[in-house]
Structures are given as structure tokens and as C-alpha cells.
Scaffold this active site. Sequence first.
Site, PDB file in Angstrom:
ATOM      1  N   CYS A 200     -28.279 -12.976  -1.079  1.00  0.00           N
ATOM      2  CA  CYS A 200     -29.098 -13.799  -0.193  1.00  0.00           C
ATOM      3  C   CYS A 200     -30.594 -13.627  -0.432  1.00  0.00           C
ATOM      4  O   CYS A 200     -31.398 -14.394   0.101  1.00  0.00           O
ATOM      5  CB  CYS A 200     -28.755 -13.482   1.252  1.00  0.00           C
ATOM      6  SG  CYS A 200     -26.999 -13.701   1.637  1.00  0.00           S
TER       7      CYS A 200
ATOM      8  N   HIS B 143     -34.080 -16.089   5.579  1.00  0.00           N
ATOM      9  CA  HIS B 143     -32.710 -16.369   5.152  1.00  0.00           C
ATOM     10  C   HIS B 143     -31.888 -16.768   6.367  1.00  0.00           C
ATOM     11  O   HIS B 143     -31.968 -16.139   7.425  1.00  0.00           O
ATOM     12  CB  HIS B 143     -32.115 -15.128   4.482  1.00  0.00           C
ATOM     13  CG  HIS B 143     -30.630 -15.166   4.333  1.00  0.00           C
ATOM     14  ND1 HIS B 143     -29.971 -16.249   3.784  1.00  0.00           N
ATOM     15  CD2 HIS B 143     -29.665 -14.266   4.679  1.00  0.00           C
ATOM     16  CE1 HIS B 143     -28.672 -16.006   3.793  1.00  0.00           C
ATOM     17  NE2 HIS B 143     -28.469 -14.818   4.337  1.00  0.00           N
TER      18      HIS B 143
ATOM     19  N   ASN C 249     -24.480 -20.255   6.418  1.00  0.00           N
ATOM     20  CA  ASN C 249     -25.122 -19.282   5.531  1.00  0.00           C
ATOM     21  C   ASN C 249     -24.790 -19.665   4.093  1.00  0.00           C
ATOM     22  O   ASN C 249     -23.657 -19.524   3.654  1.00  0.00           O
ATOM     23  CB  ASN C 249     -24.598 -17.878   5.854  1.00  0.00           C
ATOM     24  CG  ASN C 249     -25.196 -16.796   4.972  1.00  0.00           C
ATOM     25  OD1 ASN C 249     -25.796 -17.073   3.931  1.00  0.00           O
ATOM     26  ND2 ASN C 249     -25.016 -15.548   5.360  1.00  0.00           N
TER      27      ASN C 249
END
Length: 343
Positions: free
Chosen positions: A122, A268, A299
Site C-alpha cells: 500500500c 492510503h 482498499n
Amino acid sequence: MAKIRPSKGAPYARILGVGGYRPTRVVPNEVILETIDSSDEWIRSRSGIETRHWAGPEETVAAMSIEAAGKAIADAGIEAAQIGAVVVSTVSHFSQTPAIATEIADRLGTDKAAAFDISAGCAGFGYGLTLAKGMVVEGSAEHVLVIGVERLSDLTDLEDRATAFLFGDGAGAVVVGPSKEPAIGPTVWGSEGDKAATIKQTVPWDRFRLGDLSELPLDSEGNVKFPAITQEGQAVFRWAVFEMAKVAQQALDAAGISADDLDVFIPHQANVRIIDSMVKTLKLPEHVMVARDIRTTGNTSAASIPLAMERLLATGEAKSGDTALVIGFGAGLVYAATVVTLP
């Protein structure tokens, strides 16, 4: 002793254009609830996620990347042939070699651009952005294409109550090029490998090659499960909330600005509660626009920051020239934060 000629790059680098691609299939929480014992209210309250996008058979890692990259190149006002390097961050390209970046560079029509993949989870977009800035300033490429792309639906265990609702698919891309003034700040990045087990792949690929399936996880029908991403949710949450706010503040300090100077915060998109906690800890003023793209995108790991950036600019919630703090964090555990001027 011969003297090596110094590199001749740009004085600074900036993001010149941004593009994104979200798969056409929108998956609401109701679909996730078919395989886990939970509720729509629980998913929303724990993560903020209402829907996510899942890729179809034709929406491959390469195909999504090319769509996002094409938009970024057009937004930057350049031609694909001007791209000197392609950096792709992904953990869901399942061919070990060659790098998917080489296929993308060719299909976009670059002029034999340097191309390589990175695996930084990420935080991958931040890692790629830092590499791109270095290439532009050093002079090895005038324009660098940075892509974050994931098909995390391929790595999701739909029977895992802790993660089944989290992940989505998509691609985000930016073009980094020369600038006459600073527009990408110093990167604060690092890793905490002692916590690597908190986010990991359930089973390594070589377990399948060895043919010993006796200890591999099984689904509800007794079939061997495909490797998936798993995490220790509470441990990751605590790390992100308490440690990443510190990293974000360090990035502000490194750029020589304060929270009051910010226009936009693009973290993020891991969890709305993490985002809200960071906003509170950083004491961001009310005028700062905060990206919460996770609500409808889920996500998407390396793709989440450029996708959120693209949406904020497209909706007018952020504008060209705004000062934005971006921070990615995840598996490794790795992280990267910097301050940028939006394209």
C-alpha cells in the site's frame, strides 16, 4: 583518473498529470455478506466501505494500467513517446517475470522506455513517486509514468470475516516531469520488518509446487483455498493510527510547512477510522479536504492514493496547484509520505 560527466536533469520534479481506472462492476456489501457472517452496518462502521469495484476477465492488471496511464499522459499534455521510464507498483501481477511494466510501456507506445515493477504494498505509489522524482532530477528520464494497480479480488478470501469486505480493484497513474520550482517534497519512508506477519499472504506459492496440500487451508466445501491476503486487523490499526500520524508530521516538517498550509490530505484508503484518527492527531484545519474514496472504492493498495487524487480533482473538491500531503502504509510493514503540488 577520468572524470565522469555530471548528470543534467531538471532542477525539480512535479506531478504533471493524473489518471484513474475503476472496473465497471460495482460490488455492494450485500454481495460480501453472502459468504461471511456480518452486516452492512458492521462493515460500514468498521471500515467506512459501502461498495468496491471488482475487475472482470478483460480488466487485467495491464488493461487497467493502460486505461489509467492513457488518461494521465493526456492530462500531462505529452505523448507516450516522451515517457522515459515506467514504474508499476503491484502485488497482484501473478507472472513472476517479465515485469508487467514492460508490456504496458510497449502497448502505450513509449520509445523503449525503461520499465520495471516494484512490490511495496500500500506504500507502493509513494515509493514509485520517489523513484520517479529522482530519475527526473538526475536526468535519466525527462518524464516518468508511475502506476499503482491491483486486482485484489484475486487475493481475497471471501470466507475471511476480517478481510473479505476490504479489498477492491483499480489502477491509478501519474506522470512526473520537470519543474522550475519544488513540487514534490522530501519523502519520509521506511519499513518495520519485525511486524511483517501482521499483513501477509496466507500460503507461499511454492507450497503448491511441492505438492504437499495436507496443511493448506480449505474452503467450506473442502477445496484447497487459493493464496489470499490476511491481516491482524487490530495490530495494523494501532500501528497505522499511532505511528503513521508521526510519519505524516515528519513529511510536513521535511517540506517546511505546517498543517495550516495544507489544502488536501490524501492518505492510503485503508480504513475510514484510521483516516479520521490521523486527521485528529495531525490537527488538520477544517479547510483541508480529506480524501475518503474508500467508501465507494475499497482498499486498492498501491492504486488508492492516485485514484483518490484523480477523483478529488475530477469532482472539483481539490484543484490544480493545491498543496497535498500523501501517505501510504501497509504490508511489510512499509510506509512513505511526502508533500506534493497537485497537477
